[in-house]
Design an enzyme around this catalytic site. Sequence first.
Site, PDB file in Angstrom:
ATOM      1  N   GLY A   9      -2.481  -4.287 -11.037  1.00  0.00           N
ATOM      2  CA  GLY A   9      -3.553  -5.207 -10.383  1.00  0.00           C
ATOM      3  C   GLY A   9      -4.850  -4.999 -10.607  1.00  0.00           C
ATOM      4  O   GLY A   9      -5.703  -5.210  -9.797  1.00  0.00           O
ATOM      5  N   ALA A  11      -7.117  -5.626 -12.697  1.00  0.00           N
ATOM      6  CA  ALA A  11      -8.139  -6.794 -13.055  1.00  0.00           C
ATOM      7  C   ALA A  11      -8.372  -7.585 -11.790  1.00  0.00           C
ATOM      8  O   ALA A  11      -9.358  -8.168 -11.901  1.00  0.00           O
ATOM      9  CB  ALA A  11      -7.341  -7.669 -13.996  1.00  0.00           C
ATOM     10  N   VAL A  59       4.575  -7.007 -12.982  1.00  0.00           N
ATOM     11  CA  VAL A  59       5.369  -5.647 -12.528  1.00  0.00           C
ATOM     12  C   VAL A  59       6.865  -6.024 -12.170  1.00  0.00           C
ATOM     13  O   VAL A  59       7.450  -5.129 -11.893  1.00  0.00           O
ATOM     14  CB  VAL A  59       4.451  -5.339 -11.163  1.00  0.00           C
ATOM     15  CG1 VAL A  59       3.195  -4.544 -11.423  1.00  0.00           C
ATOM     16  CG2 VAL A  59       4.369  -6.450 -10.102  1.00  0.00           C
ATOM     17  N   ALA A  82      -0.410  -7.191  -6.201  1.00  0.00           N
ATOM     18  CA  ALA A  82       0.660  -7.697  -4.943  1.00  0.00           C
ATOM     19  C   ALA A  82       0.165  -9.274  -5.019  1.00  0.00           C
ATOM     20  O   ALA A  82      -0.854  -9.908  -5.498  1.00  0.00           O
ATOM     21  CB  ALA A  82      -0.032  -7.215  -3.950  1.00  0.00           C
ATOM     22  N   GLU A  83       1.034  -9.887  -4.274  1.00  0.00           N
ATOM     23  CA  GLU A  83       0.883 -10.993  -3.707  1.00  0.00           C
ATOM     24  C   GLU A  83       0.261 -10.979  -2.493  1.00  0.00           C
ATOM     25  O   GLU A  83       0.887 -10.190  -1.638  1.00  0.00           O
ATOM     26  CB  GLU A  83       2.073 -11.956  -3.579  1.00  0.00           C
ATOM     27  CG  GLU A  83       2.888 -12.473  -4.865  1.00  0.00           C
ATOM     28  CD  GLU A  83       2.076 -13.865  -5.530  1.00  0.00           C
ATOM     29  OE1 GLU A  83       1.160 -14.141  -4.957  1.00  0.00           O
ATOM     30  OE2 GLU A  83       2.137 -13.985  -6.744  1.00  0.00           O
ATOM     31  N   SER A 126      -1.974  -2.133   3.896  1.00  0.00           N
ATOM     32  CA  SER A 126      -2.828  -3.010   4.685  1.00  0.00           C
ATOM     33  C   SER A 126      -2.542  -2.825   6.056  1.00  0.00           C
ATOM     34  O   SER A 126      -1.561  -2.385   6.461  1.00  0.00           O
ATOM     35  CB  SER A 126      -2.397  -4.457   4.280  1.00  0.00           C
ATOM     36  OG  SER A 126      -2.982  -5.738   5.089  1.00  0.00           O
ATOM     37  N   TYR A 185       4.201 -11.018   4.104  1.00  0.00           N
ATOM     38  CA  TYR A 185       3.293 -10.105   3.500  1.00  0.00           C
ATOM     39  C   TYR A 185       3.297  -8.758   3.963  1.00  0.00           C
ATOM     40  O   TYR A 185       3.402  -7.578   3.146  1.00  0.00           O
ATOM     41  CB  TYR A 185       1.770 -10.760   3.242  1.00  0.00           C
ATOM     42  CG  TYR A 185       0.856  -9.627   2.941  1.00  0.00           C
ATOM     43  CD1 TYR A 185       0.723  -9.216   1.536  1.00  0.00           C
ATOM     44  CD2 TYR A 185      -0.108  -9.188   3.724  1.00  0.00           C
ATOM     45  CE1 TYR A 185      -0.292  -8.314   1.221  1.00  0.00           C
ATOM     46  CE2 TYR A 185      -1.116  -8.432   3.306  1.00  0.00           C
ATOM     47  CZ  TYR A 185      -1.236  -7.871   1.852  1.00  0.00           C
ATOM     48  OH  TYR A 185      -2.265  -7.228   1.492  1.00  0.00           O
ATOM     49  N   ASN A 214     -10.204  -5.397   6.173  1.00  0.00           N
ATOM     50  CA  ASN A 214     -10.554  -6.468   5.526  1.00  0.00           C
ATOM     51  C   ASN A 214     -11.655  -6.011   4.324  1.00  0.00           C
ATOM     52  O   ASN A 214     -12.808  -5.807   4.875  1.00  0.00           O
ATOM     53  CB  ASN A 214     -11.341  -7.671   6.352  1.00  0.00           C
ATOM     54  CG  ASN A 214      -9.913  -8.420   7.161  1.00  0.00           C
ATOM     55  OD1 ASN A 214      -9.397  -7.963   7.912  1.00  0.00           O
ATOM     56  ND2 ASN A 214      -9.940  -9.641   6.906  1.00  0.00           N
ATOM     57  N   ARG A 253     -12.029  -8.400  13.763  1.00  0.00           N
ATOM     58  CA  ARG A 253     -11.599  -7.604  12.504  1.00  0.00           C
ATOM     59  C   ARG A 253     -12.590  -6.450  12.330  1.00  0.00           C
ATOM     60  O   ARG A 253     -13.875  -6.310  12.638  1.00  0.00           O
ATOM     61  CB  ARG A 253     -11.679  -8.610  11.361  1.00  0.00           C
ATOM     62  CG  ARG A 253     -10.684  -9.781  11.450  1.00  0.00           C
ATOM     63  CD  ARG A 253      -9.291  -9.241  11.429  1.00  0.00           C
ATOM     64  NE  ARG A 253      -8.163 -10.144  11.465  1.00  0.00           N
ATOM     65  CZ  ARG A 253      -7.738 -10.894  12.576  1.00  0.00           C
ATOM     66  NH1 ARG A 253      -8.032 -10.052  13.600  1.00  0.00           N
ATOM     67  NH2 ARG A 253      -6.736 -11.614  12.435  1.00  0.00           N
TER      68      ARG A 253
HETATM   69  N1  LIG Z   1      -9.009  -7.238  -0.428  1.00  0.00           N
HETATM   70  C1  LIG Z   1      -8.359  -7.077   1.056  1.00  0.00           C
HETATM   71  O1  LIG Z   1      -8.856  -7.269   1.796  1.00  0.00           O
HETATM   72  C2  LIG Z   1      -7.220  -6.144   1.092  1.00  0.00           C
HETATM   73  C3  LIG Z   1      -6.777  -5.802   2.211  1.00  0.00           C
HETATM   74  C4  LIG Z   1      -5.585  -4.818   2.430  1.00  0.00           C
HETATM   75  C5  LIG Z   1      -4.879  -4.631   1.390  1.00  0.00           C
HETATM   76  N2  LIG Z   1      -5.035  -4.997   0.216  1.00  0.00           N
HETATM   77  C6  LIG Z   1      -4.140  -4.456  -1.007  1.00  0.00           C
HETATM   78  O2  LIG Z   1      -5.258  -4.145  -1.929  1.00  0.00           O
HETATM   79  C7  LIG Z   1      -4.746  -4.705  -3.215  1.00  0.00           C
HETATM   80  C8  LIG Z   1      -5.491  -5.326  -4.077  1.00  0.00           C
HETATM   81  O3  LIG Z   1      -5.996  -6.353  -3.272  1.00  0.00           O
HETATM   82  P1  LIG Z   1      -7.110  -7.219  -4.179  1.00  0.00           P
HETATM   83  O4  LIG Z   1      -8.098  -7.861  -3.063  1.00  0.00           O
HETATM   84  O5  LIG Z   1      -7.796  -6.592  -5.032  1.00  0.00           O
HETATM   85  O6  LIG Z   1      -6.368  -8.473  -4.628  1.00  0.00           O
HETATM   86  P2  LIG Z   1      -6.388  -9.257  -5.848  1.00  0.00           P
HETATM   87  O7  LIG Z   1      -5.610 -10.660  -5.693  1.00  0.00           O
HETATM   88  O8  LIG Z   1      -7.988  -9.562  -6.352  1.00  0.00           O
HETATM   89  O9  LIG Z   1      -5.994  -8.395  -7.145  1.00  0.00           O
HETATM   90  C9  LIG Z   1      -4.563  -8.498  -7.033  1.00  0.00           C
HETATM   91  C10 LIG Z   1      -4.466  -8.276  -8.759  1.00  0.00           C
HETATM   92  O10 LIG Z   1      -2.698  -8.120  -8.784  1.00  0.00           O
HETATM   93  C11 LIG Z   1      -2.335  -9.028  -9.827  1.00  0.00           C
HETATM   94  N3  LIG Z   1      -1.396  -9.304  -9.755  1.00  0.00           N
HETATM   95  C12 LIG Z   1      -0.464 -10.288  -9.054  1.00  0.00           C
HETATM   96  N4  LIG Z   1       0.831 -10.341  -9.307  1.00  0.00           N
HETATM   97  C13 LIG Z   1       0.988  -9.590 -10.432  1.00  0.00           C
HETATM   98  C14 LIG Z   1       2.361  -9.158 -11.056  1.00  0.00           C
HETATM   99  N5  LIG Z   1       3.441  -9.836 -10.872  1.00  0.00           N
HETATM  100  N6  LIG Z   1       2.248  -8.224 -12.161  1.00  0.00           N
HETATM  101  C15 LIG Z   1       0.971  -7.745 -12.426  1.00  0.00           C
HETATM  102  N7  LIG Z   1      -0.210  -8.006 -11.496  1.00  0.00           N
HETATM  103  C16 LIG Z   1      -0.204  -8.985 -10.794  1.00  0.00           C
HETATM  104  C17 LIG Z   1      -3.290 -10.234  -9.845  1.00  0.00           C
HETATM  105  O11 LIG Z   1      -3.691 -10.784 -11.217  1.00  0.00           O
HETATM  106  C18 LIG Z   1      -4.743  -9.625  -9.276  1.00  0.00           C
HETATM  107  O12 LIG Z   1      -5.437  -8.994 -10.530  1.00  0.00           O
HETATM  108  C19 LIG Z   1      -3.393  -5.386  -2.731  1.00  0.00           C
HETATM  109  O13 LIG Z   1      -2.193  -4.670  -2.890  1.00  0.00           O
HETATM  110  C20 LIG Z   1      -3.553  -5.698  -1.438  1.00  0.00           C
HETATM  111  O14 LIG Z   1      -2.417  -5.853  -0.628  1.00  0.00           O
HETATM  112  C21 LIG Z   1      -6.250  -5.734   0.162  1.00  0.00           C
END
Ligand SMILES: NC(=O)c1ccc[n+]([C@@H]2O[C@H](COP(=O)([O-])OP(=O)(O)OC[C@H]3O[C@@H](n4cnc5c(N)ncnc54)[C@H](O)[C@@H]3O)[C@@H](O)[C@H]2O)c1
Length: 370
Positions: A9, A11, A59, A82-83, A126, A185, A214, A253
Site C-alpha cells: 500500500g 503508493a 496483496v 488495506a480497504e 487503527s 473495517y 485520524n 477525534r
Molecule cells: N489515514 C488514516 O487516517 C488512517 C487511520 C488509521 C489507520 N490507517 C491505516 O493506514 C494504512 C494506510 O492508510 P492510508 O491512509 O495511506 O490509505 P490509502 O487508501 O491512501 O492507501 C492505501 C493503499 O493501499 C492500496 N491497496 C488497496 N488495496 C490493495 C490491494 N488489494 N493490494 C495492494 N494494494 C492495495 C491502495 O491502492 C492505496 O495506495 C491502512 O492500513 C489504514 O488502515 C490509516
Amino acid sequence: MATSVLITGGAGFIGSALARRLVGAGYDVAVMDVLHPQVHGEHGAIDLPPSVRLCTGDVTHAPDWDAVLRLCRPSQVVHLAAETGTAQSLSEATRHGSVNVVGTTQLLDALSRAAHVPDQIVLASSRAVYGEGAWQSGSQVFYPQPRSHAQLASGVWDPHGPTDLPAIPLPSSAGRTEPRPTNIYAATKLAQEHILAAWTAAHDSRLSVLRLQNVYGPGQSLTNSYTGIVALFARLARQQRALEVYEDGQIVRDFVYIDDVIAALFAAIERPASPQRCLDIGSGTPTTIHELALKIAAICHAPEPVVVAKFRDGDVRAASCDIEPAKRALDWLPQRALEDGLDALLGWIGEQPESGVGPGDHTPLTALLR
Ligand SMILES: NC(=O)c1ccc[n+]([C@@H]2O[C@H](COP(=O)([O-])OP(=O)(O)OC[C@H]3O[C@@H](n4cnc5c(N)ncnc54)[C@H](O)[C@@H]3O)[C@@H](O)[C@H]2O)c1
C-alpha cells in the site's frame, strides 16, 4: 548495503510519505500496491521517488506476492495495504475481509514459500479497533454498547453510564483499553494484529503495531469520498460553504498530522520491537468536530459552521489516545499543532487541480470512524 523495506500500500497517502522519508534516510525501498482507483483515480496517480521500486500487485493474489519476493527480500515489511472505508465495510464485508485479512495471510504464506523471515513487520492498525472505547462514570470504568438508532434519534449523544454521574470518555491505550470493534473495517484491522502477532512470534521475527488516530495532511486523497472529515471540511470551506457539524458538535477525534505519523513509523523501523509492541499514535490532543470546523472556517474565511443535530448510525462518540507509551518506546514526539497542520493542508489543497465536492455530499462523515 542499504536496509531494504517493502511497503505494501506504499503508493497511498501514508505509504508514499513514508517511502520519501525512508529514501531520504538511505533505505532501499520497494512498494507493492494495486493502485486502487478509489484512492488513485482512474489514471493511477502516484507520487513516489524515482528510486522506489514500484511493484503493481494485489496483496490478495499469491502470484503477485511471489513476483514481489523474487525482486526483493526485505529486512522489514511495512503493511499498509488495506480497504479503509468504515461505512463501506458494513455493506462490503467480503471486500474488506479479503484485502485486509486474506491479504495479510497471503503476505505470510508468500514469505513462507520464499523461505524469508523479515527482521520486523510494522502494521498500521487503527484506533477503530477500540470501537466506543472505555468511559468513566463516577469511579467506574465501563465499555458502552454502540449507540442505537433510537438513542441518537432522541438526541441522547453520550452513552449511558452505570451511575447517575455524567459519563466521560477515556483516552484509549493499547496497554489497558480492550479492543471492541464496532464495524467490519475495525474487526479486520484487529484480525491483522492477531495474525501478525502469531506469525512473527512463531518465526522469531518482530512486530510493531501502530494504532493510528485520524491522519490528515498534504497528500491525502481528495477524490476518495471515504477518507476523511478534515479534507472534506477543508474543501467545502474553501468553496465558502457553511460546514454542517453533526450531533451537538461534541464528537471527539484526535487529528494527527501526516509528518508526525511518518516520524512514528520511521522510529518504529529504526528501533525494532523486542519482540512485539502495540502503540497508539495520535497528536495526544482530543478535538471536537465543532472545534475542527471552526478552525477550518476561520482559516478559509468561510461562514460560521452550523451544528445540525443530524447523526450517522455507527459513528463512535469519542476517540482519542494516550501517546505516552509511544513517546517512550519510540523516542518520538508529535510536533505539529492542529492549526499549523490545517494551514499546511489548505495550502496544499490550493495547489491541487480543482475537483468539486457536490452539494450535499456529506458521505465522508462516515470516515470519522476510521
Ligand atoms: N489515514 C488514516 O487516517 C488512517 C487511520 C488509521 C489507520 N490507517 C491505516 O493506514 C494504512 C494506510 O492508510 P492510508 O491512509 O495511506 O490509505 P490509502 O487508501 O491512501 O492507501 C492505501 C493503499 O493501499 C492500496 N491497496 C488497496 N488495496 C490493495 C490491494 N488489494 N493490494 C495492494 N494494494 C492495495 C491502495 O491502492 C492505496 O495506495 C491502512 O492500513 C489504514 O488502515 C490509516
